[in-house]
Design a protein around this motif. Sequence first.
Motif, PDB file in Angstrom:
ATOM      1  N   ILE A 147       9.488   0.622   5.795  1.00 33.49           N
ATOM      2  CA  ILE A 147       8.582  -0.411   5.778  1.00 33.49           C
ATOM      3  C   ILE A 147       8.557  -1.031   7.450  1.00 33.49           C
ATOM      4  CG2 ILE A 147       7.577  -2.738   5.209  1.00 33.49           C
ATOM      5  CD1 ILE A 147       6.599  -0.126   3.415  1.00 33.49           C
ATOM      6  N   VAL A 148       9.496  -1.493   7.860  1.00 36.17           N
ATOM      7  CA  VAL A 148       9.737  -1.917   9.293  1.00 36.17           C
ATOM      8  C   VAL A 148       9.222  -1.199  10.395  1.00 36.17           C
ATOM      9  CG1 VAL A 148      11.486  -2.779  10.953  1.00 36.17           C
ATOM     10  CG2 VAL A 148      11.826  -3.719   8.447  1.00 36.17           C
ATOM     11  N   SER A 149       9.620   0.229   9.909  1.00 37.27           N
ATOM     12  CA  SER A 149       9.335   1.254  11.136  1.00 37.27           C
ATOM     13  C   SER A 149       7.810   1.215  10.903  1.00 37.27           C
ATOM     14  CB  SER A 149      10.024   2.490  11.026  1.00 37.27           C
ATOM     15  OG  SER A 149      11.334   2.360  10.980  1.00 37.27           O
ATOM     16  N   ILE A 150       6.953   1.138   9.876  1.00 39.37           N
ATOM     17  CA  ILE A 150       5.763   1.509   9.634  1.00 39.37           C
ATOM     18  C   ILE A 150       4.943   0.324  10.319  1.00 39.37           C
ATOM     19  CG2 ILE A 150       3.692   1.943   8.125  1.00 39.37           C
ATOM     20  CD1 ILE A 150       5.687   3.638   6.524  1.00 39.37           C
ATOM     21  N   THR A 151       5.190  -0.929   9.784  1.00 36.67           N
ATOM     22  CA  THR A 151       4.243  -2.339  10.111  1.00 36.67           C
ATOM     23  C   THR A 151       4.563  -2.549  11.520  1.00 36.67           C
ATOM     24  OG1 THR A 151       6.440  -3.449   9.330  1.00 36.67           O
ATOM     25  CG2 THR A 151       4.643  -2.992   7.721  1.00 36.67           C
ATOM     26  N   PHE A 152       5.842  -2.320  12.243  1.00 31.28           N
ATOM     27  CA  PHE A 152       6.015  -2.592  13.669  1.00 31.28           C
ATOM     28  C   PHE A 152       5.363  -1.778  14.529  1.00 31.28           C
ATOM     29  CE2 PHE A 152       8.048  -3.050  17.641  1.00 31.28           C
ATOM     30  CZ  PHE A 152       8.205  -4.358  17.829  1.00 31.28           C
ATOM     31  N   SER A 153       5.503  -0.590  14.218  1.00 25.76           N
ATOM     32  CA  SER A 153       4.403   0.688  15.207  1.00 25.76           C
ATOM     33  C   SER A 153       3.054   0.371  14.791  1.00 25.76           C
ATOM     34  CB  SER A 153       4.946   2.078  14.564  1.00 25.76           C
ATOM     35  OG  SER A 153       6.202   2.469  14.656  1.00 25.76           O
ATOM     36  N   TYR A 195      11.512   9.404  11.956  1.00 27.36           N
ATOM     37  CA  TYR A 195      10.606   8.893  10.512  1.00 27.36           C
ATOM     38  C   TYR A 195       9.126   8.921  10.981  1.00 27.36           C
ATOM     39  CZ  TYR A 195       8.758   6.523   6.552  1.00 27.36           C
ATOM     40  OH  TYR A 195       7.969   6.174   5.560  1.00 27.36           O
ATOM     41  N   ILE A 196       8.964   8.071  12.153  1.00 29.39           N
ATOM     42  CA  ILE A 196       7.637   7.692  12.522  1.00 29.39           C
ATOM     43  C   ILE A 196       6.835   8.871  12.983  1.00 29.39           C
ATOM     44  CG2 ILE A 196       7.915   5.218  12.509  1.00 29.39           C
ATOM     45  CD1 ILE A 196       8.400   5.609  15.800  1.00 29.39           C
ATOM     46  N   PHE A 197       7.602   9.850  13.384  1.00 29.78           N
ATOM     47  CA  PHE A 197       6.877  11.049  13.775  1.00 29.78           C
ATOM     48  C   PHE A 197       6.355  11.988  12.716  1.00 29.78           C
ATOM     49  CE2 PHE A 197       8.412  10.103  18.357  1.00 29.78           C
ATOM     50  CZ  PHE A 197       7.003  10.215  18.983  1.00 29.78           C
ATOM     51  N   GLU A 198       6.757  11.882  11.741  1.00 35.26           N
ATOM     52  CA  GLU A 198       6.545  12.653  10.493  1.00 35.26           C
ATOM     53  C   GLU A 198       5.025  12.410  10.645  1.00 35.26           C
ATOM     54  OE1 GLU A 198       8.615  11.826   7.106  1.00 35.26           O
ATOM     55  OE2 GLU A 198      10.510  12.082   8.074  1.00 35.26           O
ATOM     56  N   PRO A 199       4.351  13.655  10.033  1.00 37.88           N
ATOM     57  CA  PRO A 199       2.790  13.641   9.859  1.00 37.88           C
ATOM     58  C   PRO A 199       2.221  12.512   8.853  1.00 37.88           C
ATOM     59  CG  PRO A 199       3.553  15.805   9.844  1.00 37.88           C
ATOM     60  CD  PRO A 199       4.737  15.225  10.008  1.00 37.88           C
ATOM     61  N   ASP A 200       2.672  12.579   7.610  1.00 37.18           N
ATOM     62  CA  ASP A 200       2.413  11.589   6.763  1.00 37.18           C
ATOM     63  C   ASP A 200       2.508  10.078   7.281  1.00 37.18           C
ATOM     64  OD1 ASP A 200       4.912  12.040   6.324  1.00 37.18           O
ATOM     65  OD2 ASP A 200       4.808  11.265   4.399  1.00 37.18           O
ATOM     66  N   VAL A 201       3.451   9.749   7.906  1.00 36.15           N
ATOM     67  CA  VAL A 201       3.791   8.425   8.464  1.00 36.15           C
ATOM     68  C   VAL A 201       2.996   8.259   9.680  1.00 36.15           C
ATOM     69  CG1 VAL A 201       5.723   7.062   9.500  1.00 36.15           C
ATOM     70  CG2 VAL A 201       6.161   8.621   7.622  1.00 36.15           C
ATOM     71  N   ILE A 202       2.551   8.969  10.496  1.00 36.06           N
ATOM     72  CA  ILE A 202       1.908   8.737  11.535  1.00 36.06           C
ATOM     73  C   ILE A 202       0.282   8.280  10.961  1.00 36.06           C
ATOM     74  CG2 ILE A 202       0.394   9.868  13.426  1.00 36.06           C
ATOM     75  CD1 ILE A 202       2.862  11.550  14.087  1.00 36.06           C
ATOM     76  N   VAL A 203      -0.057   8.953   9.937  1.00 30.03           N
ATOM     77  CA  VAL A 203      -1.248   8.725   9.166  1.00 30.03           C
ATOM     78  C   VAL A 203      -1.288   7.105   8.781  1.00 30.03           C
ATOM     79  CG1 VAL A 203      -2.771   9.201   7.040  1.00 30.03           C
ATOM     80  CG2 VAL A 203      -1.692  11.061   8.549  1.00 30.03           C
ATOM     81  N   LYS A 204      -0.173   6.873   8.037  1.00 35.05           N
ATOM     82  CA  LYS A 204       0.051   5.647   7.358  1.00 35.05           C
ATOM     83  C   LYS A 204      -0.071   4.303   8.492  1.00 35.05           C
ATOM     84  CE  LYS A 204       2.921   7.110   3.509  1.00 35.05           C
ATOM     85  NZ  LYS A 204       4.159   7.003   2.866  1.00 35.05           N
ATOM     86  N   ILE A 205       0.614   4.868   9.629  1.00 32.08           N
ATOM     87  CA  ILE A 205       0.339   3.722  10.698  1.00 32.08           C
ATOM     88  C   ILE A 205      -0.967   3.518  11.396  1.00 32.08           C
ATOM     89  CG2 ILE A 205       1.417   3.562  13.136  1.00 32.08           C
ATOM     90  CD1 ILE A 205       4.022   4.699  12.635  1.00 32.08           C
ATOM     91  N   GLY A 228       0.998  -1.428   0.022  1.00 34.25           N
ATOM     92  CA  GLY A 228      -0.062  -0.044  -0.021  1.00 34.25           C
ATOM     93  C   GLY A 228       0.845   1.270  -0.135  1.00 34.25           C
ATOM     94  N   PHE A 229       1.992   1.082   0.358  1.00 33.67           N
ATOM     95  CA  PHE A 229       3.015   2.560   0.579  1.00 33.67           C
ATOM     96  C   PHE A 229       4.252   2.174  -0.263  1.00 33.67           C
ATOM     97  CE2 PHE A 229       0.466   2.245   4.446  1.00 33.67           C
ATOM     98  CZ  PHE A 229      -0.380   3.425   4.037  1.00 33.67           C
ATOM     99  N   ASP A 230       4.669   3.000  -1.021  1.00 27.91           N
ATOM    100  CA  ASP A 230       5.871   2.967  -1.830  1.00 27.91           C
ATOM    101  C   ASP A 230       6.931   3.433  -0.818  1.00 27.91           C
ATOM    102  OD1 ASP A 230       7.830   2.623  -3.662  1.00 27.91           O
ATOM    103  OD2 ASP A 230       7.117   4.404  -5.110  1.00 27.91           O
ATOM    104  N   GLU A 231       7.684   2.646  -0.156  1.00 25.01           N
ATOM    105  CA  GLU A 231       8.529   3.076   0.698  1.00 25.01           C
ATOM    106  C   GLU A 231       9.813   2.024   0.977  1.00 25.01           C
ATOM    107  OE1 GLU A 231       8.840   5.729   2.742  1.00 25.01           O
ATOM    108  OE2 GLU A 231       6.370   6.273   2.756  1.00 25.01           O
ATOM    109  N   PRO A 232      11.012   2.672   1.281  1.00 21.53           N
ATOM    110  CA  PRO A 232      12.172   1.785   1.303  1.00 21.53           C
ATOM    111  C   PRO A 232      11.914   0.530   2.418  1.00 21.53           C
ATOM    112  CG  PRO A 232      12.641   4.102   1.308  1.00 21.53           C
ATOM    113  CD  PRO A 232      11.196   4.097   1.506  1.00 21.53           C
TER     114      PRO A 232
END
Length: 282
Positions: free
Chosen positions: A183-189, A235-245, A175-179
């Motif tokens: 992806i590890v940071s997003i999915t684990f969070s 990185y996980i505190f960036e607004p768009d990343v928080i939304v993805k999480i 769902g997200f075009d990320e390195p």
Amino acid sequence: MITEKIKKYTGQKTCGIGDGGNDVGMIQSADVGVGIVGKEGKQAYFSVLKFKYINKLFLYHGRMGYKRTAVMAQFIIHRGMLISIIQLIFSLMFYYVSIPVYNGLLILGYATIFTMFPVFFLIFDEDVPAEAALQYPPLYKTLQKGRELTMKTFFVWTWKSIYQGFVIMVVGVAGFDEPWVNIVSITFSALILCELLNIYSDVTKLHPVMIVSQVGTFITYFLAALLIPSVDLFYIFEPDVIVKIIVIAMISWLPLHIVKWLVRRYDPTENEKLMKRMKNKK
């Protein structure tokens, strides 16, 4: 002797209650021994000051002990199964690669400090107060059927693990075009957030200790992220990343929560019907 024979020929669980030294043998041979304070009180599983307290011991403490143990046991199974499903989906998506999706520190944190306390503090959950449990003994009777911990409930939790593990990994990767490191940071969070949300689906009454444990878990996770290279805290505190999480966590949690709410509302168990009837009488 009598207790042993009852257990042998009926196959039923036994409870021995005694208030004298001559009851020690019976209390020790019973599946559950209750001593009225005295010599035998030291030999029993439980000890009460007066015989009249036995009602509360069984109807409230016994009932709540069974319900809390059932939920906690299944939640712990789900917690381990969920991380396994995520690893399985990861391996299938990346051509059966034999590397872990999360490193050892993340797995260790997930199994301990990131999810341990919210799950443990399920012991503070209470569907009815002690006074109501004593006033409505049928609440205890419904639990004797053992429907809180069955193969059916096990498969429900298994399906929950499969669905949430699939959503977290597939949505996080596809769902997200990320390195990959992101992806590890997003999915684990999202995984940690999903597990904390799962707590709210299975508690009847929030206890202050539960809320403190949830907040403490978030703080612990963010502090630990400073020491774990696999998670980029900034990185996980960036607004768009928080939304993805949040999106991943909600997709994995909200549909199951809604289904559970609908089942409770339109197809309640016998125990839930009794509780609703009890509340309506107040």
